[in-house]
Design a protein around this motif. Structure first.
Motif, PDB file in Angstrom:
ATOM      1  N   ARG A  28       7.264  49.600  39.050  1.00 24.53           N
ATOM      2  CA  ARG A  28       7.425  50.318  40.315  1.00 24.53           C
ATOM      3  C   ARG A  28       7.163  51.798  40.130  1.00 24.53           C
ATOM      4  NH1 ARG A  28      13.222  47.618  41.853  1.00 24.53           N
ATOM      5  NH2 ARG A  28      12.495  45.541  42.434  1.00 24.53           N
ATOM      6  N   GLY A  29       6.677  52.407  41.198  1.00 22.58           N
ATOM      7  CA  GLY A  29       6.450  53.840  41.199  1.00 22.58           C
ATOM      8  C   GLY A  29       7.512  54.530  42.034  1.00 22.58           C
ATOM      9  N   ILE A  30       7.066  55.173  43.121  1.00 25.56           N
ATOM     10  CA  ILE A  30       8.036  55.865  43.971  1.00 25.56           C
ATOM     11  C   ILE A  30       8.892  54.881  44.747  1.00 25.56           C
ATOM     12  CG2 ILE A  30       6.657  57.949  44.195  1.00 25.56           C
ATOM     13  CD1 ILE A  30       5.723  56.920  46.883  1.00 25.56           C
ATOM     14  N   TYR A  31       8.422  53.627  44.892  1.00 27.58           N
ATOM     15  CA  TYR A  31       9.242  52.615  45.544  1.00 27.58           C
ATOM     16  C   TYR A  31      10.140  51.946  44.505  1.00 27.58           C
ATOM     17  CZ  TYR A  31       6.264  53.140  49.628  1.00 27.58           C
ATOM     18  OH  TYR A  31       5.595  53.655  50.705  1.00 27.58           O
ATOM     19  N   GLY A  32      10.900  52.763  43.794  1.00 27.44           N
ATOM     20  CA  GLY A  32      11.734  52.264  42.715  1.00 27.44           C
ATOM     21  C   GLY A  32      13.212  52.479  42.986  1.00 27.44           C
ATOM     22  N   TYR A  42      21.161  54.630  54.426  1.00 26.83           N
ATOM     23  CA  TYR A  42      20.109  54.055  55.268  1.00 26.83           C
ATOM     24  C   TYR A  42      18.821  53.891  54.478  1.00 26.83           C
ATOM     25  CZ  TYR A  42      16.605  53.722  58.957  1.00 26.83           C
ATOM     26  OH  TYR A  42      15.550  53.317  59.734  1.00 26.83           O
ATOM     27  N   ALA A  43      18.466  54.904  53.650  1.00 25.64           N
ATOM     28  CA  ALA A  43      17.245  54.824  52.840  1.00 25.64           C
ATOM     29  C   ALA A  43      17.373  53.729  51.786  1.00 25.64           C
ATOM     30  CB  ALA A  43      16.964  56.166  52.179  1.00 25.64           C
ATOM     31  N   PHE A  47      15.029  50.470  51.134  1.00 23.72           N
ATOM     32  CA  PHE A  47      14.485  50.095  49.828  1.00 23.72           C
ATOM     33  C   PHE A  47      14.753  48.625  49.526  1.00 23.72           C
ATOM     34  CE2 PHE A  47      15.744  49.324  45.407  1.00 23.72           C
ATOM     35  CZ  PHE A  47      14.519  49.480  44.786  1.00 23.72           C
ATOM     36  N   CYS A  48      15.961  48.169  49.817  1.00 26.52           N
ATOM     37  CA  CYS A  48      16.300  46.765  49.557  1.00 26.52           C
ATOM     38  C   CYS A  48      15.427  45.828  50.390  1.00 26.52           C
ATOM     39  CB  CYS A  48      17.775  46.516  49.856  1.00 26.52           C
ATOM     40  SG  CYS A  48      18.907  47.372  48.728  1.00 26.52           S
ATOM     41  N   ILE A  49      15.129  46.224  51.618  1.00 33.18           N
ATOM     42  CA  ILE A  49      14.286  45.376  52.474  1.00 33.18           C
ATOM     43  C   ILE A  49      12.843  45.370  51.973  1.00 33.18           C
ATOM     44  CG2 ILE A  49      13.367  45.096  54.811  1.00 33.18           C
ATOM     45  CD1 ILE A  49      15.950  46.327  55.864  1.00 33.18           C
ATOM     46  N   ILE A  50      12.319  46.554  51.632  1.00 31.63           N
ATOM     47  CA  ILE A  50      10.920  46.654  51.202  1.00 31.63           C
ATOM     48  C   ILE A  50      10.678  45.844  49.939  1.00 31.63           C
ATOM     49  CG2 ILE A  50       9.162  48.246  50.329  1.00 31.63           C
ATOM     50  CD1 ILE A  50      10.408  50.387  52.130  1.00 31.63           C
ATOM     51  N   THR A  51      11.599  45.916  48.987  1.00 27.99           N
ATOM     52  CA  THR A  51      11.397  45.270  47.693  1.00 27.99           C
ATOM     53  C   THR A  51      11.869  43.823  47.666  1.00 27.99           C
ATOM     54  OG1 THR A  51      13.546  46.152  46.948  1.00 27.99           O
ATOM     55  CG2 THR A  51      11.573  47.447  46.457  1.00 27.99           C
ATOM     56  N   ASN A  52      12.402  43.340  48.764  1.00 29.29           N
ATOM     57  CA  ASN A  52      12.860  41.945  48.799  1.00 29.29           C
ATOM     58  C   ASN A  52      11.656  41.006  48.814  1.00 29.29           C
ATOM     59  OD1 ASN A  52      13.814  39.323  49.988  1.00 29.29           O
ATOM     60  ND2 ASN A  52      15.749  40.419  49.946  1.00 29.29           N
ATOM     61  N   PRO A  53      11.592  40.033  47.904  1.00 33.47           N
ATOM     62  CA  PRO A  53      10.435  39.122  47.881  1.00 33.47           C
ATOM     63  C   PRO A  53      10.255  38.340  49.175  1.00 33.47           C
ATOM     64  CG  PRO A  53      11.710  38.935  45.858  1.00 33.47           C
ATOM     65  CD  PRO A  53      12.514  39.767  46.800  1.00 33.47           C
ATOM     66  N   TRP A  54      11.360  37.995  49.828  1.00 35.37           N
ATOM     67  CA  TRP A  54      11.259  37.223  51.073  1.00 35.37           C
ATOM     68  C   TRP A  54      10.671  38.058  52.201  1.00 35.37           C
ATOM     69  CZ3 TRP A  54      11.298  32.220  51.253  1.00 35.37           C
ATOM     70  CH2 TRP A  54      11.967  31.497  50.262  1.00 35.37           C
ATOM     71  N   ILE A 106       8.303  54.826  55.508  1.00 36.94           N
ATOM     72  CA  ILE A 106       8.474  56.239  55.858  1.00 36.94           C
ATOM     73  C   ILE A 106       9.947  56.637  55.807  1.00 36.94           C
ATOM     74  CG2 ILE A 106       8.199  57.930  57.714  1.00 36.94           C
ATOM     75  CD1 ILE A 106       5.692  56.426  58.569  1.00 36.94           C
ATOM     76  N   SER A 107      10.822  55.744  56.251  1.00 37.81           N
ATOM     77  CA  SER A 107      12.260  56.044  56.242  1.00 37.81           C
ATOM     78  C   SER A 107      12.794  56.151  54.822  1.00 37.81           C
ATOM     79  CB  SER A 107      13.026  54.954  57.006  1.00 37.81           C
ATOM     80  OG  SER A 107      12.588  54.890  58.342  1.00 37.81           O
ATOM     81  N   PHE A 108      12.257  55.329  53.917  1.00 36.26           N
ATOM     82  CA  PHE A 108      12.715  55.385  52.532  1.00 36.26           C
ATOM     83  C   PHE A 108      12.248  56.670  51.854  1.00 36.26           C
ATOM     84  CE2 PHE A 108      11.658  54.355  48.036  1.00 36.26           C
ATOM     85  CZ  PHE A 108      12.961  54.346  47.562  1.00 36.26           C
ATOM     86  N   LEU A 109      11.016  57.078  52.109  1.00 34.35           N
ATOM     87  CA  LEU A 109      10.475  58.285  51.482  1.00 34.35           C
ATOM     88  C   LEU A 109      10.659  59.473  52.427  1.00 34.35           C
ATOM     89  CD1 LEU A 109       7.206  56.656  50.144  1.00 34.35           C
ATOM     90  CD2 LEU A 109       9.236  57.190  48.823  1.00 34.35           C
TER      91      LEU A 109
END
Length: 418
Positions: A28-32, A42-43, A47-54, A106-109
């Motif tokens: 992972r890069g910045i999405y780590g 909230y961020a 992150f948990c949603i973005i990186t969730n495999p499902w 965008i919300s995470f970063l």
């Protein structure tokens, strides 16, 4: 004072070091996880949603649905039919899911990081495609509301391209295809010159056999009937006047390079004289055995060079994360940590929560130097990710067995219903 190689590390630093190690292990890069460590709640949820495999599988299903809807949109279906109204609603739902995915990033970063950071290259392409699809959707709505049979949706064919933005491997293939175009352009120009040259030769030398093919067929049928009692025509009249001009000859020779029209295209010449085989023999030898493999070699070599570049880049980032994790653990700058340091046991408990202490201690010993007393930072940076994957094979085999058992159960249930 603490003994050499043994340090006290705050729990917060330990958790952050584990986050750096997980990011290095997963590429992972910045999405780590480390980037999300000090962010707001909230961020971190984003992150948990973005990186969730499902969630990623859900996005893939949305891409497939959005692409599949094109088969039910006008003009494939009547603009007044139910399919058109359902397609409008489902298109809007697919666009909403795309927008949600981009807004989570965008919300995470932040807006600034989203538009500037290199890791967001494909996310920015996704946002651009969303704008194009929204234009198509507006045109589709106007088409349904005005009952207009045909309003062009110019970007509908780009729907499957969204998967390039989400799949790293497909994105690599697209990037290679994009960057290799210049090299292939020069090779393609050489190939065109080669075909043009042989077409010019064909106009001067090969034109007679391809004139009056119908008459040649009639003569051959008469000869065959007299000898064998059969009237089978051999030559295809589609090649009549094949070498009347250079353009027509080039088209047929290009098809011959793919062997699409072989051997029918060479029969009219071989019937007249076997010497014409020298012309086609040299053409096929040079085209199939030299030019075509060379094109494939250029593509394969370029992809391999790009792959090496990506691997070096990912390995550099991986080691940067591992160095940051090491600096959080080695607060005394001793450049080594003792194997029996309780900090390492706590760290590996976070990284491998399902392992026992004995199993984690074996992994720690695998990282140690030859005397098995300490872990040097060089071995930490170069070997840690490899050590963490030692038990991955057993876990994967267990998962394969579980999946196979589940598939077998479903098959038995299906057969019992039948």
């Amino acid at each position: 004072m603490e003994p050499s190689g043994k340090v006290k590390v705050p729990e917060e630093n330990l958790q952050l070091a584990a986050a750096y190690i997980k990011d290095a292990r997963d590429g992972r890069g910045i999405y780590g996880q480390a980037n999300a460590f000090y962010k707001r709640r909230y961020a971190r949820i984003c992150f948990c949603i973005i990186t969730n495999p499902w969630f990623q599988r859900f996005i893939y299903c949305n891409i497939l649905l959005h692409s599949f809807l094109a088969f039910f949109e006008p003009p494939s279906s009547d603009v007044r039919s139910t399919y058109a109204y359902v397609s409008v609603c489902l298109n809007g739902l697919c666009l909403l899911i795309y927008v949600t995915d981009v807004m989570l990033c965008i919300s995470f970063l932040s807006w600034k990081a989203f538009f500037r950071h290199e890791d967001n290259y494909w996310s920015r392409r996704e946002a651009f495609l969303i704008i194009l699809f929204t234009i198509d959707w507006i045109l589709f709505i106007s088409q349904v509301l005005t009952f207009t049979p045909r309003i062009v949706q110019p970007f509908r064919g780009l729907r499957p391209a969204m998967i390039i933005c989400k799949s790293k491997n497909i994105g690599h293939v697209y990037y290679v295809a994009q960057t290799v175009t210049v090299k292939l352009g020069g090779m393609a120009l050489t190939l065109c010159v080669f075909i043009f040259m042989y077409s010019c030769i064909g106009v001067h030398l090969m034109a007679p056999p391809y004139e009056n093919i119908a008459a040649t067929n009639a003569q051959m049928m008469a000869n065959n009937s007299a000898v064998n009692g059969t009237c089978t025509a051999l030559l295809d009249v589609a090649y009549e006047g094949m070498y009347n001009n250079i353009g027509k000859g080039s088209v047929h020779l290009f098809a011959l390079l793919q062997t699409d029209n072989y051997p029918n295209v060479v029969y009219p010449a071989l019937v007249k004289s076997e010497l014409y085989s020298l012309y086609y023999g040299t053409y096929l030898f040079l085209g199939l055995l030299l030019f075509t493999p060379y094109l494939l070699a250029i593509i394969a070599n370029h992809y391999w060079n790009y792959h090496k570049m990506v691997v070096k880049k990912e390995r550099k980032r991986q080691r940067e994360w591992l160095v940051k994790a090491w600096l959080l653990l080695d607060t005394t700058t001793q450049e080594s940590l003792s194997v029996d340091n309780p900090v390492l046991v706590r760290l590996f408990k976070i990284l491998k929560p399902k392992n026992t202490e004995e199993e984690n201690y074996e992994l720690i010993e695998a990282l140690s130097t030859e005397d098995a007393s300490s872990i040097h930072w060089v071995r930490w940076v170069t070997q840690l990710c490899t050590v963490l994957k030692l038990q991955k094979t057993d876990e994967e085999e267990h998962q394969i067995i579980v999946n196979a058992a589940a598939s077998l159960s479903l098959a038995i249930l299906f057969l019992s219903k039948i």
